[in-house]
Design an enzyme around this catalytic site. Sequence first.
Site, mmCIF file in Angstrom:
data_model
loop_
_atom_site.group_PDB
_atom_site.id
_atom_site.type_symbol
_atom_site.label_atom_id
_atom_site.label_comp_id
_atom_site.label_asym_id
_atom_site.label_seq_id
_atom_site.Cartn_x
_atom_site.Cartn_y
_atom_site.Cartn_z
ATOM 1 N N CYS A 190 13.238 121.879 7.479
ATOM 2 C CA CYS A 190 13.964 120.946 6.615
ATOM 3 C C CYS A 190 13.086 119.731 6.317
ATOM 4 C CB CYS A 190 15.260 120.526 7.302
ATOM 5 S SG CYS A 190 16.135 119.160 6.505
ATOM 6 N N GLN A 249 24.127 100.590 1.449
ATOM 7 C CA GLN A 249 23.278 100.711 2.635
ATOM 8 C C GLN A 249 23.557 102.028 3.363
ATOM 9 O OE1 GLN A 249 20.770 99.461 4.263
ATOM 10 N NE2 GLN A 249 20.378 97.946 2.683
ATOM 11 N N PHE A 292 17.877 90.737 -7.350
ATOM 12 C CA PHE A 292 18.098 92.170 -7.152
ATOM 13 C C PHE A 292 19.456 92.357 -6.452
ATOM 14 C CE2 PHE A 292 13.550 91.218 -6.859
ATOM 15 C CZ PHE A 292 13.016 92.030 -7.847
ATOM 16 N N ASP A 309 20.385 90.945 -11.672
ATOM 17 C CA ASP A 309 20.053 92.361 -11.541
ATOM 18 C C ASP A 309 19.932 92.936 -12.952
ATOM 19 O OD1 ASP A 309 20.164 94.346 -8.939
ATOM 20 O OD2 ASP A 309 20.579 95.423 -10.789
ATOM 21 N N ASP A 331 16.197 91.141 -2.337
ATOM 22 C CA ASP A 331 16.154 92.470 -1.717
ATOM 23 C C ASP A 331 15.650 93.458 -2.765
ATOM 24 O OD1 ASP A 331 16.471 94.677 -0.116
ATOM 25 O OD2 ASP A 331 18.661 94.723 -0.244
ATOM 26 N N CYS A 360 13.008 97.099 2.293
ATOM 27 C CA CYS A 360 13.039 98.445 2.867
ATOM 28 C C CYS A 360 11.632 99.017 2.960
ATOM 29 C CB CYS A 360 13.936 99.361 2.030
ATOM 30 S SG CYS A 360 13.387 99.544 0.314
#
Length: 454
Positions: free
Chosen positions: A79, A279, A307, A328, A381, A408
Amino acid sequence: MLDKNTNLTHQSKIEFVNSNLRGIGFVNNTKIEVPYSLPGDVYNVTFFKKKRRKPSAKLELVSQTQRSFIPPCSAFTKCGGCCAQHISYQDQFRYKTSSLLESYKKDFEIVPTLYPAQKTFYYRNRMDFAVFPGPIVGQREAGSFRHIVDLETCLIQSKESNEELYRFRNLISKFPNLPYDRKSDSGFLKYFTLRKAKNTSELMTILTFVEEFKNTIEEKEFENVCLKSLKADHILFCFNRRKGEISATGEIKILKGMDSYKELVCGKEFRVPFDSFFQPNPEGFQPILDFIEKEIPDSFDHLVDLFCGSGFFSRIFAHKFLKITGIDSIESSLEIARKQMSLDFPKIDSSYLKVDLFSKHSSSKLKVLFSSSDKDVLIADPPRAGLGEFVLDALKDSKVSYFFYVSCNPTSQKSDLWKLKDFFQIQKILITDPYPQTPHLESVAFLKRKNFTT
């Protein structure tokens, strides 16, 4: 350099594991990345080259160092989801963070705070399973988009989602002609998506079909069976292009419940639309929110949320400000933010503006926004690529006093922070791990403008 004869076989020993959780070996001076490997593993490496492409390598395992940790999933290495179940979580976190830790010490003379995951399995709130003829229901094969690995369960999604997956697999086995065949362009069902809230009990099931399935006799028959067999609070059919490989997007039909589910974060209710980002692990992301809550200075009036999406950070920290400006590029997300903010905080002066922050046209708007007051706090972000040149340029000339940079992708974040080093001083950094078994991290840096005095 590689040998001119690229068909020669070389032997390479894995020397270390990098931050992407891949083993690294060398053939002469050429670096080799090997998934699912550990230091001490030995491989035969044969290089080959296709026309107009970089050389590739065929790997053959010669010997493997003894494993002290047995992967709990039988599909591991087949996988394409998890990449580190063969490594203890303590070692995973060390591999993922050690190079970042050292580079921050070297380049910024600061030591980030590290916060490992508290839950290493059953943490994801969304999984998208491809449906192929067979029927086969599973994830893409490692290294291949054309094949999928049949999965009866997935250890990184919730147990409630696995129970619904089990029910769906039993259901689809009775409809062998329903899965969409990518080769023959026949059939209808392409994806099965599960979204399970972490802080409420709500579960959403989304089945994505080709458009031609809509309003057919087969659709009505399958709808009735789904309502009898599936137990999710919200069950949706979604219809999109036959050739499109996008799940949970397009025209919808609600069989049960609503087109959104309820989630709670920091005591605030969020309605998460079926097709929106949220999230993936709210529990694992909580340390980021706790960090910001603790570090936001008192007596500041204006929060700028770059953002902003549907206003996630705005709503959580609105109680600390008199004014909020969110920016945004997606109007549907901004509409959600406007609606929720007016309901939750009707007395706060809030505005949500549609601006493409990666367009040069954003520069003038950002410079006006960032020069308005010394009482501004910024939360950004951005996507994995980082802030982008126009946001960075605007920040260099800004009056923004304090800046929380959530990311992230800590690597692109660090690159952006280096570009801002003459204008902002890093106060603290937190690196946390909401995504065990994968190479991904989340981080937040707290910065103060260098010429700002309280």
